[in-house]
Design a protein around this motif. Structure first.
Motif, PDB file in Angstrom:
ATOM      1  N   GLU A  22      -8.616  -5.668  -5.654  1.00 29.46           N
ATOM      2  CA  GLU A  22      -7.696  -5.978  -6.753  1.00 29.46           C
ATOM      3  C   GLU A  22      -6.522  -5.007  -6.701  1.00 29.46           C
ATOM      4  OE1 GLU A  22      -9.952  -6.220 -10.361  1.00 29.46           O
ATOM      5  OE2 GLU A  22     -11.037  -7.992  -9.684  1.00 29.46           O
ATOM      6  N   VAL A  23      -6.641  -3.888  -7.362  1.00 34.25           N
ATOM      7  CA  VAL A  23      -5.597  -2.866  -7.287  1.00 34.25           C
ATOM      8  C   VAL A  23      -6.264  -1.499  -7.298  1.00 34.25           C
ATOM      9  CG1 VAL A  23      -3.852  -4.284  -8.445  1.00 34.25           C
ATOM     10  CG2 VAL A  23      -5.291  -2.747  -9.800  1.00 34.25           C
ATOM     11  N   SER A  24      -5.504  -0.500  -6.884  1.00 36.60           N
ATOM     12  CA  SER A  24      -5.983   0.882  -6.928  1.00 36.60           C
ATOM     13  C   SER A  24      -4.777   1.778  -7.164  1.00 36.60           C
ATOM     14  CB  SER A  24      -6.679   1.243  -5.611  1.00 36.60           C
ATOM     15  OG  SER A  24      -5.720   1.430  -4.579  1.00 36.60           O
ATOM     16  N   ASP A  25      -5.028   3.072  -7.154  1.00 37.01           N
ATOM     17  CA  ASP A  25      -3.945   4.040  -7.304  1.00 37.01           C
ATOM     18  C   ASP A  25      -3.390   4.474  -5.946  1.00 37.01           C
ATOM     19  OD1 ASP A  25      -3.924   4.143 -10.126  1.00 37.01           O
ATOM     20  OD2 ASP A  25      -5.725   5.378 -10.096  1.00 37.01           O
ATOM     21  N   ARG A  26      -3.717   3.724  -4.900  1.00 37.60           N
ATOM     22  CA  ARG A  26      -3.163   4.048  -3.583  1.00 37.60           C
ATOM     23  C   ARG A  26      -1.642   3.897  -3.620  1.00 37.60           C
ATOM     24  NH1 ARG A  26      -1.253   1.887   1.155  1.00 37.60           N
ATOM     25  NH2 ARG A  26      -1.852   3.032   3.055  1.00 37.60           N
ATOM     26  N   VAL A  34      -3.130  -6.721  -5.277  1.00 39.31           N
ATOM     27  CA  VAL A  34      -2.126  -6.040  -4.461  1.00 39.31           C
ATOM     28  C   VAL A  34      -2.901  -5.149  -3.492  1.00 39.31           C
ATOM     29  CG1 VAL A  34      -0.132  -4.502  -4.409  1.00 39.31           C
ATOM     30  CG2 VAL A  34      -0.435  -6.083  -6.331  1.00 39.31           C
ATOM     31  N   GLY A  35      -3.040  -5.608  -2.258  1.00 38.91           N
ATOM     32  CA  GLY A  35      -3.813  -4.876  -1.256  1.00 38.91           C
ATOM     33  C   GLY A  35      -2.896  -4.306  -0.194  1.00 38.91           C
ATOM     34  N   VAL A  86       1.532  -3.117   5.452  1.00 41.60           N
ATOM     35  CA  VAL A  86       1.389  -4.549   5.206  1.00 41.60           C
ATOM     36  C   VAL A  86       0.696  -4.691   3.850  1.00 41.60           C
ATOM     37  CG1 VAL A  86       0.338  -6.691   5.998  1.00 41.60           C
ATOM     38  CG2 VAL A  86       1.258  -5.053   7.655  1.00 41.60           C
ATOM     39  N   VAL A  87       1.217  -5.573   2.992  1.00 47.44           N
ATOM     40  CA  VAL A  87       0.707  -5.711   1.627  1.00 47.44           C
ATOM     41  C   VAL A  87       0.389  -7.180   1.330  1.00 47.44           C
ATOM     42  CG1 VAL A  87       1.101  -5.235  -0.812  1.00 47.44           C
ATOM     43  CG2 VAL A  87       2.177  -3.784   0.923  1.00 47.44           C
ATOM     44  N   VAL A  88      -0.850  -7.428   0.945  1.00 43.82           N
ATOM     45  CA  VAL A  88      -1.281  -8.770   0.535  1.00 43.82           C
ATOM     46  C   VAL A  88      -1.114  -8.880  -0.972  1.00 43.82           C
ATOM     47  CG1 VAL A  88      -3.207 -10.396   0.430  1.00 43.82           C
ATOM     48  CG2 VAL A  88      -2.937  -8.918   2.423  1.00 43.82           C
ATOM     49  N   VAL A  89      -0.399  -9.906  -1.437  1.00 44.08           N
ATOM     50  CA  VAL A  89      -0.205 -10.150  -2.866  1.00 44.08           C
ATOM     51  C   VAL A  89      -0.731 -11.539  -3.196  1.00 44.08           C
ATOM     52  CG1 VAL A  89       1.451 -10.342  -4.760  1.00 44.08           C
ATOM     53  CG2 VAL A  89       1.801  -8.623  -2.965  1.00 44.08           C
TER      54      VAL A  89
END
Length: 370
Positions: A213-217, A201-202, A224-227
């Motif tokens: 991968e993922v973060s706490d952002r 989830v970027g 815009v979100v890349v899944v």
């Protein structure tokens, strides 16, 4: 566990083909350790640690398996138990390497690339000729999927499509990437996967990193979100699909560039057919992006093979000389990445057909605004 869609006859035919291809390659025997190759040939998902487990396929006689006695029951519960393979079990204190090689001739032995050095080196010490990799033999089998494998990939594609269809439940302003990813992983199980192999989830600038991968952002308005998500569906064949979302209005420039990306992904798909090279498929996407001024934003290959492994041959890459054949399965996933700002990727799994390609994914390709 053995899936009943894959019959004993299927595994027997695969074992016979390994021996046939080994003979054509002037190899006397193939040794296969636990991993996707062993699963492909026997249905076994056995692991190996300090104790040797392997399959030996000689060209001059019937194959056998070597397994610690303490793991014999588990091995027999896979297709191995139906194949009537010779089983050579052993206990601690015995020499499993000599046991594995008993009956192998003095010619060349090839080993699977997943066999760890812990076991490869003792085997090599006991062989008259330095072993070689069995990858050229095994990849020729695994690259071209049979009807049962293609059906398994279709089921995996439909399962991951169902997860993407629920993305409005998970993506929301104020949630962290990690929170979204946890919900996606749970949904993957609900929708038919045995596990979530990966969840990317970027959001915002993190989308410009293809392997973020993922973060706490925290996801913010107009991000815009890349899944990019995937994993195995029984009997172990993998899904892998990427879509790009927006939480609001990203602006006309972003919309226009993602529309170009969508055209590039479609161009690569339309290039797929038997006899076409992997390079030509990659070039179809890359050349279109370059012509639109986005070529330097596409920083990875166009695709990778998929099956029992998420990444396997054929690789759809610039310069790739693999000639496509009906039954090959791989991703088509061009992306554009603007460092520090945003990124986008569109990915389907496709299967080469007699006259083109079939996508196992059906979700819309354009930017989905939530």
């Amino acid at each position: 566990m053995t899936d009943q869609r894959f019959t004993t006859a299927v595994y027997s035919e695969r074992l016979a083909r390994v021996a046939e291809l080994a003979r054509e390659s002037d190899v006397d025997a193939v040794i296969v350790g636990p991993g996707p190759d062993l699963e492909y040939l026997t249905g076994s998902t056995a692991s190996t640690f300090e104790r040797l487990t392997c399959l030996v396929v000689p060209t001059a006689r019937a194959p056998w398996v070597v397994v610690p006695r303490m793991e014999l029951a588990a091995l027999r519960s896979s297709a191995v138990g139906d194949l009537d393979l010779e089983t050579r079990d052993w206990v601690d204190g015995e020499d499993p390497y000599t046991l594995a090689l008993k009956g192998i001739g003095a010619g060349v032995t090839a080993v699977s690339d997943a066999l760890p050095a812990l076991h490869l080196l003792p085997l090599a010490d006991r062989l008259p000729v330095v072993p070689q990799l069995a990858t050229p033999i095994l990849r020729r089998l695994r690259m071209v999927k049979d009807a049962a494998e293609i059906d398994a990939l279709r089921r995996a594609g439909a399962a991951i499509d169902r997860v993407h269809a629920r993305m409005h439940e998970f993506l929301a302003v104020g949630r962290t990437e990690r929170e979204v990813a946890d919900d996606i992983a749970a949904a993957m199980i609900v929708e038919g996967h045995t596990r979530a192999e990966f969840v990317i989830v970027g959001s915002g600038p993190n989308g410009a990193d293809p392997h973020h991968e993922v973060s706490d952002r925290v996801i913010t308005a107009n991000d815009v979100v890349v899944v990019d998500i995937g994993g195995p569906v029984a009997p172990g064949y993998n899904s892998d699909s990427t879509r790009t979302y927006c939480l609001g209005d990203p602006g006309p420039e972003v919309v226009a560039q993602i529309e170009i990306l969508q055209r590039a992904q479609r161009a690569a798909f339309e290039m797929v057919a038997p006899g076409v090279t992997a390079h030509a498929v990659d070039a179809a996407a890359r050349d279109l992006l370059t012509a639109e001024g986005l070529g330097d934003r596409f920083i990875h290959r166009t695709g990778h093979g998929i099956g029992l492994s998420v990444h396997e041959e054929p690789y759809i890459v610039s310069g790739g000389d693999t000639v496509l054949e009906a039954g090959m399965a791989f991703s088509i996933e061009p992306g554009i990445y603007l460092e520090g700002r945003w990124g986008a990727r569109i990915e389907d799994i496709v299967v080469v057909t007699a006259d083109g390609a079939e996508s196992v994914n059906r979700r819309p390709h354009g930017l989905t605004q939530l």
